[in-house]
Write a protein that holds these residues in place. Structure first.
Motif, PDB file in Angstrom:
ATOM      1  N   ALA A  25      -6.677   0.864   4.344  1.00  0.00           N
ATOM      2  CA  ALA A  25      -5.826   2.045   4.249  1.00  0.00           C
ATOM      3  C   ALA A  25      -5.088   2.249   5.571  1.00  0.00           C
ATOM      4  O   ALA A  25      -5.681   2.150   6.648  1.00  0.00           O
ATOM      5  CB  ALA A  25      -6.661   3.276   3.911  1.00  0.00           C
ATOM      6  N   GLY A  26      -3.808   2.482   5.493  1.00  0.00           N
ATOM      7  CA  GLY A  26      -3.000   2.660   6.695  1.00  0.00           C
ATOM      8  C   GLY A  26      -2.271   1.409   7.116  1.00  0.00           C
ATOM      9  O   GLY A  26      -1.343   1.469   7.928  1.00  0.00           O
ATOM     10  N   ASP A  27      -2.680   0.243   6.585  1.00  0.00           N
ATOM     11  CA  ASP A  27      -1.958  -0.992   6.891  1.00  0.00           C
ATOM     12  C   ASP A  27      -0.571  -0.948   6.262  1.00  0.00           C
ATOM     13  O   ASP A  27      -0.345  -0.278   5.251  1.00  0.00           O
ATOM     14  CB  ASP A  27      -2.709  -2.206   6.336  1.00  0.00           C
ATOM     15  CG  ASP A  27      -3.968  -2.530   7.128  1.00  0.00           C
ATOM     16  OD1 ASP A  27      -4.178  -1.898   8.175  1.00  0.00           O
ATOM     17  OD2 ASP A  27      -4.727  -3.403   6.687  1.00  0.00           O
ATOM     18  N   GLU A  28       0.349  -1.682   6.868  1.00  0.00           N
ATOM     19  CA  GLU A  28       1.662  -1.816   6.257  1.00  0.00           C
ATOM     20  C   GLU A  28       1.555  -2.644   4.983  1.00  0.00           C
ATOM     21  O   GLU A  28       0.688  -3.477   4.834  1.00  0.00           O
ATOM     22  CB  GLU A  28       2.633  -2.494   7.222  1.00  0.00           C
ATOM     23  CG  GLU A  28       2.962  -1.698   8.471  1.00  0.00           C
ATOM     24  CD  GLU A  28       3.989  -2.411   9.338  1.00  0.00           C
ATOM     25  OE1 GLU A  28       5.158  -2.487   8.920  1.00  0.00           O
ATOM     26  OE2 GLU A  28       3.614  -2.897  10.406  1.00  0.00           O
ATOM     27  N   GLY A  29       2.478  -2.400   4.062  1.00  0.00           N
ATOM     28  CA  GLY A  29       2.536  -3.234   2.871  1.00  0.00           C
ATOM     29  C   GLY A  29       1.732  -2.685   1.713  1.00  0.00           C
ATOM     30  O   GLY A  29       1.337  -1.515   1.675  1.00  0.00           O
ATOM     31  N   ALA A  30       1.480  -3.561   0.742  1.00  0.00           N
ATOM     32  CA  ALA A  30       0.850  -3.169  -0.516  1.00  0.00           C
ATOM     33  C   ALA A  30      -0.575  -2.674  -0.285  1.00  0.00           C
ATOM     34  O   ALA A  30      -1.281  -3.136   0.614  1.00  0.00           O
ATOM     35  CB  ALA A  30       0.851  -4.348  -1.478  1.00  0.00           C
TER      36      ALA A  30
END
Length: 730
Positions: free
Chosen positions: A452-457
Motif C-alpha cells: 500500500a502506498g507504492d506507485e502503480g497498480a
C-alpha cells in the motif's frame, strides 16, 4: 534525420532517431539489465524481427563458447529465431589479443562486421554494451561510444545511483551525457537507475532542467537486488535436499544464522530470510519450516552447513511441513558460507522470469515509453505476430488502468498471474478468498505484491463471507431473482460464493470486470453473469470469440465456446458481435459466415441457415463486409477465393470467421491451435452488459494475464446501462 531543438542552460543539441539502440553505462552496478529488458520490450512492440547483439562476452569458468545471461533471457523470452553464435561478437580474451596484435581499429572493424551480419537479418537491433567488469579495455566508455557510432545506433546511457545522494546522481548523469555527447554519440535519452526512492523526484526535476534530452529516473527495487535461492545454491555449490522450482525461485531478502535455542531463534526469523544453520540442528530446521507453514513468517529456505543434515525421519517431516520450501546443504561452515553469500546480488536471467516481470514493470512505470519509442526510427510492421498482439493488449490495458476481480484468489496460477499484472501496472486487482489462506499461498509461492502506498497498480484481498458488502449484495440478488422465489436469507448464502460475489462487484461498479474459470467450471463463471449482469443493448445472446494468433496475423473465431447450435438470427448476432470485438482489438473486420458450401454451390438446411444469417447481417449492419456461405479455404486463401468467389471483398482475406455451430467451431480452433502452432487467446465473452470472461481450466499463467488484459480493455469501452455505481470495495 529529424532535428529536435530545445534550450537548456542556453545550449541546443540535435537529436537523431536511430534504428538500433546501444544501451551502455559508465561503471558496474548500474542495474542496466532492467533497462535492456525494457528497451527490448519497446522494440518488439513495433517490429517482428528484432535482434540482440553483445559485442564482447566473458568466457564462462568452464571454458568453451561465451554466453551471457541477459542475451539468453532476451533470446528465449522474445523467441528470437536467430542462432546464438550470431548474437555475440568476440570474447574479451579474443578482443584483447586482437587489439594487442593489430590495434583497436582492427578490433572495432571485426566487431562492426559481426554486427552488420546480424543487422541485415533484422528490422532493429538492441546492442548490449560492455559490463565494466574485468574487461582489460582501456577507456571503456570511449570504446562503447565508438562502437555505437560505428554501428549507427542511438545511445541510451545508464548511470547507477545506488547509495548516492541526489546531488551526486545529478552530477554523474550530467558527466555521462557530456562524455557521450563529446564523443559524437546520438543520445536517445539518459537513465538514472537504482536511485533512492526518496530522491527520485528531486533528481528528475533537476536533470529535467539541465539536460537537452529526456531523462528517466528509476528507483531502486529491492526485489531485483535480492538473489534467489537458486542463485545462492549455485554460488555456494550447495546440494538441494528438498524443494521445487518455485521454492528455488524465491527471493532471499536477508539471512538468519542459527545458533541460539529455538525460542530465541524463532524471534529472529524475518519474512524472506534464508536460514543458515549447522546441519545437526534438527530443532532449528523443523522450527523454521513450521514457522513458514504457519505463515509467521514465511522464509525463503534453509541452508545447512558442515556437510551434515538431519536423519531421514526429520527430513520426511520437513518435506511435509513446508512442501516446496528449499533445504540445501554445503560442506563449509557457517563463517565461510556467510562470506560467500554477503555480496551476492540478484540477477535477471533466463531462469528468473519473476525478476524479468518486476524489471519490466519498473521500467514501464518510470520511463515515458511513448516518448522513447518516438526517438527510435522504426516503422511499425504490417505483420502482427502473436507477441506483438500480446504486447498491444498489455499496453492498451495499462493506458487506462481498470479494476478486475479474480474470484479464485488461492489458486497458484491466478496468484502468479496477479503478480505479473500488478508488477506490469496493467490493472488493479481484487482477489477473493480468506485473507490468511491467500497470504499463505503467496508466501509459499515466493511471490510478492506491491505494498500500500507504492506507485502503480494495487491489490486488495476480500473474503465474501466477512465483507460488509455481503448484506448489500444479498438484498440486490434477492431483488433480481425474486421472480424465482429468492429471499434475502437464502441470498446471504448465495453471495458468499466467490463467483456470485465477484459478479455483483462488477454489477455494482466496484470492479470493472471479472475473470474466473481456472478451477471453476464455465457454468459456475457465467451463470451469475446471466442472472445479474444480463446482455448488453442490441445483443440477443451471449457468445464468445477466440483471437487466433498465427505467425503473421490475428484472426477472430466465433462462437467456439458458448452456443451449441445457434439459429440464423442468433448466428447473425454472433457475427455482428464478433465483428465489433475484432474492431475493438484492432482487427479490421471482414466477416466470413462459414459453411461446407461456398456461394450458391450447395443446398440443405445447414447451408440455408448460414445464408439467411448472412442476409440478416447485411440488413442489420450494411457497413460490415460479410460473405456467406463460404468454406474456410475460400475465406482465408486468396488463390482458392479467386476461383470460388472472384471479386469478393471478403473471400481470401477474411479476418472474422463465424462457425455454424459449436461442434465445428470448437474443433476447428483446437485443430488450428495444435497443428499450425497458433496461440489461442480466449474465450472472450461478448454480449454481456459488463465484461466477465471465462478461463480454460488448463489455462497457463500467460493465458490468465492476457484474458485479464482483454477484460480490462473491454471495460474501457463498455456500455453502462442500468448498473448504478456503488462505493469502493471493502
Amino acid at each position: 534525420m529529424v532535428e529536435v531543438t530545445a534550450a537548456w542552460d542556453d545550449r541546443t543539441e540535435s537529436s537523431t532517431v536511430a534504428r538500433s539502440v546501444y544501451v551502455t553505462g559508465i561503471d558496474r552496478g548500474d542495474g542496466r539489465q532492467a533497462v535492456e529488458l525494457g528497451v527490448m520490450e519497446l522494440l518488439t512492440r513495433q517490429v517482428d524481427r528484432v535482434g540482440v547483439f553483445r559485442p564482447l562476452v566473458h568466457v564462462p569458468d568452464g571454458g568453451g563458447p561465451g554466453s551471457d545471461h541477459v542475451v539468453e533471457l532476451l533470446r528465449g523470452r522474445y523467441r528470437l529465431d536467430l542462432p546464438a553464435s550470431e548474437l555475440y561478437g568476440l570474447t574479451y580474451d579474443e578482443a584483447a589479443a586482437l587489439q594487442a596484435a593489430r590495434g583497436q581499429d582492427e578490433l572495432v572493424s571485426a566487431l562492426v562486421d559481426r554486427f552488420h551480419q546480424l543487422e541485415r537479418r533484422c528490422q532493429a537491433v538492441l546492442v548490449l554494451g560492455t559490463d565494466f567488469s574485468e574487461t582489460n579495455i582501456p577507456d571503456e566508455l570511449a570504446f562503447n561510444a565508438r562502437l555505437a557510432n560505428e554501428f549507427g545506433a542511438g545511445v541510451l546511457p545508464v548511470v547507477g545511483g545506488r547509495h548516492e545522494d541526489p546531488a551526486a546522481v545529478v552530477a554523474e548523469v550530467r558527466n555521462a551525457h557530456r562524455a557521450y555527447r563529446d564523443l559524437g554519440c546520438s543520445i536517445l535519452a539518459m537513465v538514472a537507475n537504482r536511485v533512492r526512492p526518496g530522491a527520485k523526484q528531486q533528481v528528475q526535476r533537476t536533470l529535467g532542467e539541465k539536460l537537452p534530452v529526456p531523462v528517466y529516473v528509476i528507483p531502486e527495487e529491492p526485489a531485483l537486488a535480492a538473489p534467489t535461492v537458486a542463485q545462492l545454491v549455485e554460488a555456494t555449490g550447495a546440494t538441494v535436499l528438498l524443494g521445487d522450482a518455485a521454492g528455488l525461485s524465491r527471493d532471499v531478502r536477508n539471512f538468519v544464522f542459527g545458533g541460539a535455542m529455538l525460542p530465541t531463534f524463532l524471534d529472529a526469523l524475518t519474512e524472506g530470510a534464508l536460514v543458515v544453520t549447522p546441519g545437526d540442528r534438527a530443532d532449528l530446521v523443523v522450527g523454521a519450516l513450521a514457522a513458514h507453514a504457519a505463515g509467521s513468517p514465511p522464509i525463503a529456505g534453509v541452508l545447512l552447513t558442515l556437510g551434515q543434515h538431519p536423519g531421514p525421519n526429520v527430513m520426511a517431516l520437513a518435506s511435509r511441513l513446508a512442501p516446496g520450501t528449499p533445504v540445501a546443504e554445503v560442506a563449509e561452515g557457517s563463517w565461510l558460507t556467510a562470506a560467500a553469500l554477503t555480496h551476492l546480488e540478484g540477477r535477471i536471467g533466463p531462469n528468473s522470469p519473476r525478476k524479468a516481470e518486476i524489471a519490466l514493470g519498473l521500467f514501464e512505470l518510470h520511463v515515458d515509453t511513448a516518448e522513447l519509442t518516438s526517438r527510435i526510427e522504426l516503422s511499425r510492421s504490417e505483420r502482427v505476430t502473436p507477441m506483438m498482439f500480446e504486447h498491444a493488449l498489455l499496453e492498451r490495458a495499462r493506458a487506462d488502468r481498470r479494476h478486475i476481480v479474480l474470484p479464485e484468489g488461492t489458486e497458484d496460477r491466478v496468484l502468479r498471474a496477479a503478480e505479473v499484472l500488478l508488477r506490469r501496472n496493467i490493472c488493479d486487482l481484487t482477489l477473493l478468498g480468506e485473507p490468511d489462506a491467500v497470504h499463505r499461498r503467496v508466501a509459499a509461492l515466493g511471490i510478492e505484491f506491491p505494498q500500500a502506498g507504492d506507485e502503480g497498480a494495487q491489490v486488495r484481498i476480500v473474503d465474501p463471507a466477512a465483507s460488509p458488502l455481503r448484506q448489500q449484495f444479498a438484498e440486490l440478488y434477492a431483488k433480481a431473482r425474486a421472480h424465482k422465489g429468492m429471499t434475502v436469507e437464502r441470498a446471504l448464502d448465495v453471495v458468499t460464493d466467490v463467483s456470485y460475489f465477484g459478479t455483483l462487484m462488477v454489477r455494482e461498479g466496484i470492479a470493472d470486470g471479472m475473470v474466473s474459470g481456472a478451477v471453476h467450471s464455465t457454468a459456475a463463471t457465467i451463470r451469475p453473469a446471466f442472472e445479474v449482469i444480463k446482455t448488453s443493448p442490441g445483443a440477443a445472446i451471449v457468445s464468445s470469440v477466440f483471437f487466433m494468433c498465427l505467425a503473421d496475423k490475428v484472426l477472430v473465431y466465433g462462437d467456439c465456446a458458448v452456443n451449441p447450435d445457434p439459429d440464423a438470427q442468433q448466428l447473425a448476432d454472433i457475427a455482428i458481435q464478433s465483428a465489433e470485438t475484432a474492431a475493438q482489438f484492432g482487427v479490421e473486420p471482414r466477416v466470413a459466415m462459414l459453411s461446407y458450401s461456398t456461394g450458391t454451390s450447395g443446398t440443405g438446411a445447414d447451408v440455408d441457415k448460414v445464408r439467411k444469417a448472412t442476409e440478416l447481417v447485411r440488413e442489420l449492419r450494411p457497413d460490415l463486409l460479410v460473405e456467406g456461405p463460404i468454406q474456410y479455404d475460400a475465406a482465408v486463401d486468396a488463390y482458392v477465393a479467386a476461383t470460388k468467389l472472384p471479386g469478393s471483398a471478403v473471400a481470401g482475406r477474411a479476418t472474422v470467421l463465424v462457425f455454424p455451430d459449436l461442434n465445428t467451431g470448437n474443433n476447428t480452433y483446437k485443430a488450428v491451435q495444435r497443428s499450425a502452432g497458433a496461440i489461442a487467446v480466449g474465450p472472450v465473452l461478448q454480449g454481456l452488459n459488463k465484461p466477465v470472461n471465462d478461463l480454460s481450466r488448463g489455462a497457463l499463467v500467460e493465458d490468465i494475464v492476457n484474458t485479464v488484459a482483454i477484460t480490462a480493455i473491454q471495460s474501457q469501452t463498455a456500455v453502462e446501462t442500468d448498473t448504478p455505481a456503488a462505493g469502493g470495495a471493502q
